[in-house]
Design a protein around this motif. Structure first.
Motif, mmCIF file in Angstrom:
data_model
loop_
_atom_site.group_PDB
_atom_site.id
_atom_site.type_symbol
_atom_site.label_atom_id
_atom_site.label_comp_id
_atom_site.label_asym_id
_atom_site.label_seq_id
_atom_site.Cartn_x
_atom_site.Cartn_y
_atom_site.Cartn_z
ATOM 1 N N CYS A 1 1.804 2.066 -3.529
ATOM 2 C CA CYS A 1 0.695 2.644 -4.292
ATOM 3 C C CYS A 1 0.671 4.158 -4.127
ATOM 4 N N SER A 2 0.885 4.658 -2.919
ATOM 5 C CA SER A 2 0.874 6.100 -2.708
ATOM 6 C C SER A 2 2.094 6.752 -3.357
ATOM 7 N N PHE B 1 0.832 -1.201 0.000
ATOM 8 C CA PHE B 1 0.000 0.000 0.000
ATOM 9 C C PHE B 1 0.869 1.254 0.000
ATOM 10 N N LYS C 1 3.474 5.737 -6.091
ATOM 11 C CA LYS C 1 3.161 5.759 -7.522
ATOM 12 C C LYS C 1 2.276 6.949 -7.863
ATOM 13 N N LYS C 2 1.263 7.217 -7.039
ATOM 14 C CA LYS C 2 0.386 8.361 -7.278
ATOM 15 C C LYS C 2 1.160 9.665 -7.173
#
Length: 78
Positions: A44-45, A41, A47-48
């Protein structure tokens, strides 16, 4: 007959130790799985955030700025 009772008493101690070992192994596997999910997780942040940063840099460059100015501005500079 007495030998059979002695053998079963020795074996019950080993069973408890093996049960405890299995329980610890299962618990550590569970903790590892949760840690890996938390790391995933986190990626994922990241990547954003990188997509937003790249978009910011591209916009500044389109407006006529240099790469250096764009990166400095998107990092929080003036």
């Amino acid at each position: 007959m007495t030998e059979e009772k002695k053998d079963s008493k020795k074996c019950s101690g080993k069973k408890n130790i093996m049960f405890a070992y299995g329980f610890v192994q299962l618990g550590s596997s569970f903790v590892s799985a949760i840690a890996l999910a938390a790391i995933a997780f986190g990626f994922c942040s990241v990547k954003k955030e990188s997509k937003l940063f790249n978009k910011c840099v591209a916009e500044i460059i389109e407006d006529g700025g240099t790469n250096f100015e764009a990166v400095r501005y998107c990092n929080g500079g003036n």
